[in-house]
Design an enzyme around this catalytic site. Structure first.
Site, mmCIF file in Angstrom:
data_model
loop_
_atom_site.group_PDB
_atom_site.id
_atom_site.type_symbol
_atom_site.label_atom_id
_atom_site.label_comp_id
_atom_site.label_asym_id
_atom_site.label_seq_id
_atom_site.Cartn_x
_atom_site.Cartn_y
_atom_site.Cartn_z
ATOM 1 C CG ASN A 68 -9.351 9.155 10.447
ATOM 2 O OD1 ASN A 68 -10.154 9.796 11.157
ATOM 3 N ND2 ASN A 68 -8.237 9.666 10.004
ATOM 4 N NE ARG A 126 -11.874 11.942 3.122
ATOM 5 C CZ ARG A 126 -11.537 10.639 3.142
ATOM 6 N NH1 ARG A 126 -12.431 9.728 3.482
ATOM 7 N NH2 ARG A 126 -10.331 10.276 2.795
ATOM 8 N NE ARG A 133 -6.572 0.961 -0.257
ATOM 9 C CZ ARG A 133 -6.788 1.984 0.548
ATOM 10 N NH1 ARG A 133 -5.829 2.397 1.339
ATOM 11 N NH2 ARG A 133 -7.949 2.573 0.567
ATOM 12 C CE LYS A 171 0.248 2.590 7.156
ATOM 13 N NZ LYS A 171 -0.508 3.594 6.393
ATOM 14 C CG ASP A 230 -9.043 8.557 18.325
ATOM 15 O OD1 ASP A 230 -9.930 7.836 18.834
ATOM 16 O OD2 ASP A 230 -7.907 8.146 18.086
ATOM 17 C CD GLU A 236 -9.206 -2.090 3.497
ATOM 18 O OE1 GLU A 236 -8.977 -1.725 4.667
ATOM 19 O OE2 GLU A 236 -9.337 -1.310 2.546
ATOM 20 C CG HIS A 259 -13.678 2.401 2.583
ATOM 21 N ND1 HIS A 259 -14.520 3.317 3.193
ATOM 22 C CD2 HIS A 259 -12.423 2.755 2.933
ATOM 23 C CE1 HIS A 259 -13.788 4.186 3.875
ATOM 24 N NE2 HIS A 259 -12.518 3.871 3.732
ATOM 25 N N GLY A 305 -16.125 0.699 13.895
ATOM 26 C CA GLY A 305 -17.131 -0.370 13.798
ATOM 27 C C GLY A 305 -16.757 -1.608 14.594
ATOM 28 C CD GLU A 306 -12.233 -4.048 12.776
ATOM 29 O OE1 GLU A 306 -11.223 -4.126 13.509
ATOM 30 O OE2 GLU A 306 -12.165 -3.968 11.538
ATOM 31 C CG ASN A 307 -11.728 -1.601 18.048
ATOM 32 O OD1 ASN A 307 -11.536 -2.697 18.560
ATOM 33 N ND2 ASN A 307 -11.068 -1.165 17.000
ATOM 34 C CG ASN A 359 -1.915 1.069 1.236
ATOM 35 O OD1 ASN A 359 -1.863 1.975 0.402
ATOM 36 N ND2 ASN A 359 -2.841 1.007 2.166
ATOM 37 N NE ARG A 393 -8.693 5.108 19.876
ATOM 38 C CZ ARG A 393 -7.681 4.671 19.154
ATOM 39 N NH1 ARG A 393 -7.019 3.615 19.533
ATOM 40 N NH2 ARG A 393 -7.316 5.300 18.060
HETATM 41 P P1 ADP Z 1 -8.353 4.283 8.818
HETATM 42 O O1 ADP Z 1 -9.563 4.760 8.115
HETATM 43 O O2 ADP Z 1 -7.312 5.332 9.006
HETATM 44 O O3 ADP Z 1 -7.830 2.940 8.370
HETATM 45 P P2 ADP Z 1 -9.158 2.821 11.176
HETATM 46 O O4 ADP Z 1 -10.071 1.862 10.525
HETATM 47 O O5 ADP Z 1 -7.902 2.309 11.769
HETATM 48 O O6 ADP Z 1 -8.872 4.073 10.278
HETATM 49 O O7 ADP Z 1 -9.994 3.553 12.305
HETATM 50 C C1 ADP Z 1 -9.408 4.561 13.063
HETATM 51 C C2 ADP Z 1 -10.415 5.083 14.051
HETATM 52 O O8 ADP Z 1 -10.948 4.020 14.825
HETATM 53 C C3 ADP Z 1 -9.797 6.031 15.050
HETATM 54 O O9 ADP Z 1 -9.855 7.341 14.590
HETATM 55 C C4 ADP Z 1 -10.651 5.850 16.261
HETATM 56 O O10 ADP Z 1 -11.639 6.851 16.244
HETATM 57 C C5 ADP Z 1 -11.358 4.542 16.071
HETATM 58 N N1 ADP Z 1 -11.067 3.576 17.158
HETATM 59 C C6 ADP Z 1 -10.017 2.748 17.263
HETATM 60 N N2 ADP Z 1 -10.090 2.042 18.403
HETATM 61 C C7 ADP Z 1 -11.219 2.437 19.035
HETATM 62 C C8 ADP Z 1 -11.863 2.089 20.261
HETATM 63 N N3 ADP Z 1 -11.340 1.153 21.071
HETATM 64 N N4 ADP Z 1 -13.021 2.704 20.556
HETATM 65 C C9 ADP Z 1 -13.550 3.626 19.736
HETATM 66 N N5 ADP Z 1 -12.998 3.998 18.589
HETATM 67 C C10 ADP Z 1 -11.853 3.422 18.237
#
Ligand code: ADP
Length: 399
Positions: free
Chosen positions: A210, A240, A90, A14, A282, A384, A179, A332-334, A7, A284
């Protein structure tokens, strides 16, 4: 077969090295701050971590340095760079020309070049990555995997804007979506988790990172997605703005005398969660601030989750219902709280979250819908790179 996934960004590369067909990750690493006085190379291969700080003048020396790391020391993942039989790249924008993954030849390279106008920030560094990999790994097959390809199955009603048709026919102004590799990966994985063929399923996938986008997927085909000509359309993202009345742009240009570049920066870099909260992009950090009563963080998260909910409703209508809604990428995952805010009160649409399961599903695959609810709600960490490795392996094996 060893497959390298690359990438290539404007100042970074990367990479991940895979053993196929098992798709085992042998090493992953990055070369960052290319062209700056203090570059950085990081790699992890099994238990072994390497980190170097040194100037990396250009992408070619960056990739050569990565090859040295992959081939040196005891237990190195490669004995020689020639062991790499395929490199999967990519590529952000494939326009209408690329509807699937392709082997790269001179003609493909020229076609990617022609799409630079559609993705001026992303395609040029992707092209550099391809050129450099051809130099450094001349024996490997080079493969291009496009972020836009998966959405090329969208019908015209979904991809056309309400603009004069000549702008589409002559200038390619339409919605492309991005995506795609992530939406395709999680859709495929969701079908496996549900134990049903992808061809039979209606899915809504939410890639919330992000950059964020959603897709409506029917029978394994993306029939609509939230990003457009560029990744700016759709959901509210880290920085954005997402969907906007386009007249805001004229209004700002007239009343604030803002030039195009400043408007571009405003909408792409200073808006979204960052602009709304005045604090951070962010999630978090915003969740932490909101817990302490910060009104900006509350506002930003509310607009963010409300927009996702609106698209969810829209895509349920597009598909005529769904078998599953899938959450992926950093947020979405976290973030159980984002998922919960998106889905609360949607039982009438078949969406019922099991809050205990939701809270426990952090960074791993899970079904977080209430037992017996008609629409499954899944968390599927995206990968991905794995999909790029699989595509590259398939094309290189067939060639
Ligand atoms: P990118 O689009 O840069 O690949 P990622 O898919 O890695 O981004 O997502 C990054 C975002 O995920 C961070 O900006 C943060 O807001 C969010 N994130 C990561 N870990 C957590 C968490 N434990 N809880 C909430 N949000 C999280």
């Amino acid at each position: 077969m060893k497959v390298l996934v690359l990438n290539s960004g404007s100042s970074s590369i990367k990479y991940q090295l895979f053993a196929m067909p098992e798709a085992t990750v042998l090493a992953r690493g990055s070369v960052e701050r290319i062209g700056e006085p203090r570059g950085e190379v990081k790699q992890r291969a099994g238990e072994r971590e390497t980190r170097l700080e040194e100037p990396i003048p250009d992408h070619e020396s960056g990739l050569r340095r990565a090859m040295q790391l992959l081939t040196s020391g005891e237990g190195a993942p490669l004995s020689a760079p020639d062991e790499i039989e395929a490199v999967g790249h990519r590529v952000v924008h494939g326009g209408e020309r690329f509807t699937e993954t392709v082997l790269i030849d001179d003609e493909v390279l020229a076609a990617i070049e022609e799409h630079v106008a559609l993705a001026p920030l992303h395609n040029p560094p992707n092209l550099i990555g391809i050129r450099v990999a051809r130099e450094v790994l001349p024996r490997a097959r080079q493969v291009a995997v496009f972020d836009t390809a998966f959405h090329q199955g969208m019908p015209p009603r979904a991809y056309l804007y309400g603009l004069p048709h000549a702008l589409y026919e002559e200038d390619g102004i339409r919605r492309y979506g991005f995506h795609g590799t992530s939406h395709r990966y999680v859709a495929t994985r969701a079908a496996e988790l549900l134990g049903r063929p992808l061809e039979e399923l209606k899915l809504i996938t939410c890639h919330l990172g992000n950059g964020s986008s959603m897709a409506a997927i029917e029978g394994g085909r993306s029939v609509d997605t939230s990003m457009g000509l560029t990744p700016l359309e759709g959901l509210v993202m880290g920085t954005r703005c997402g969907d906007l009345d386009p007249a805001i742009v004229f209004h700002l240009a007239r009343t604030k005398d803002l030039p195009i570049d400043a408007l571009d920066r405003l909408l792409n870099k200073e808006s979204g969660l960052r602009g709304l909260s005045g604090a951070s992009n962010d999630v978090r950090e915003l969740e932490r601030l909101r817990a302490g009563g910060d009104p900006g963080a509350r506002r930003a998260l509310e607009v963010f989750t409300y927009r996702i909910r609106k698209y969810l409703g829209a895509y349920l209508a597009v598909l005529g219902g769904a078998d599953a809604v899938v959450f992926t990428a950093g947020i979405g995952e976290n973030s159980p709280s984002v998922r919960s805010e998106v889905l609360t009160g949607l039982a009438a649409l078949g969406l019922e979250l099991d809050e205990a399961r939701n809270r426990e599903a952090v960074g791993r695959e899970a079904d977080i819908a209430r037992e017996g609810a008609p629409v499954r709600i899944l968390v599927v960490p995206t990968d991905e790179e794995k999909l790029i490795a699989r595509d590259s392996f398939a094309l290189a094996s067939a060639a």
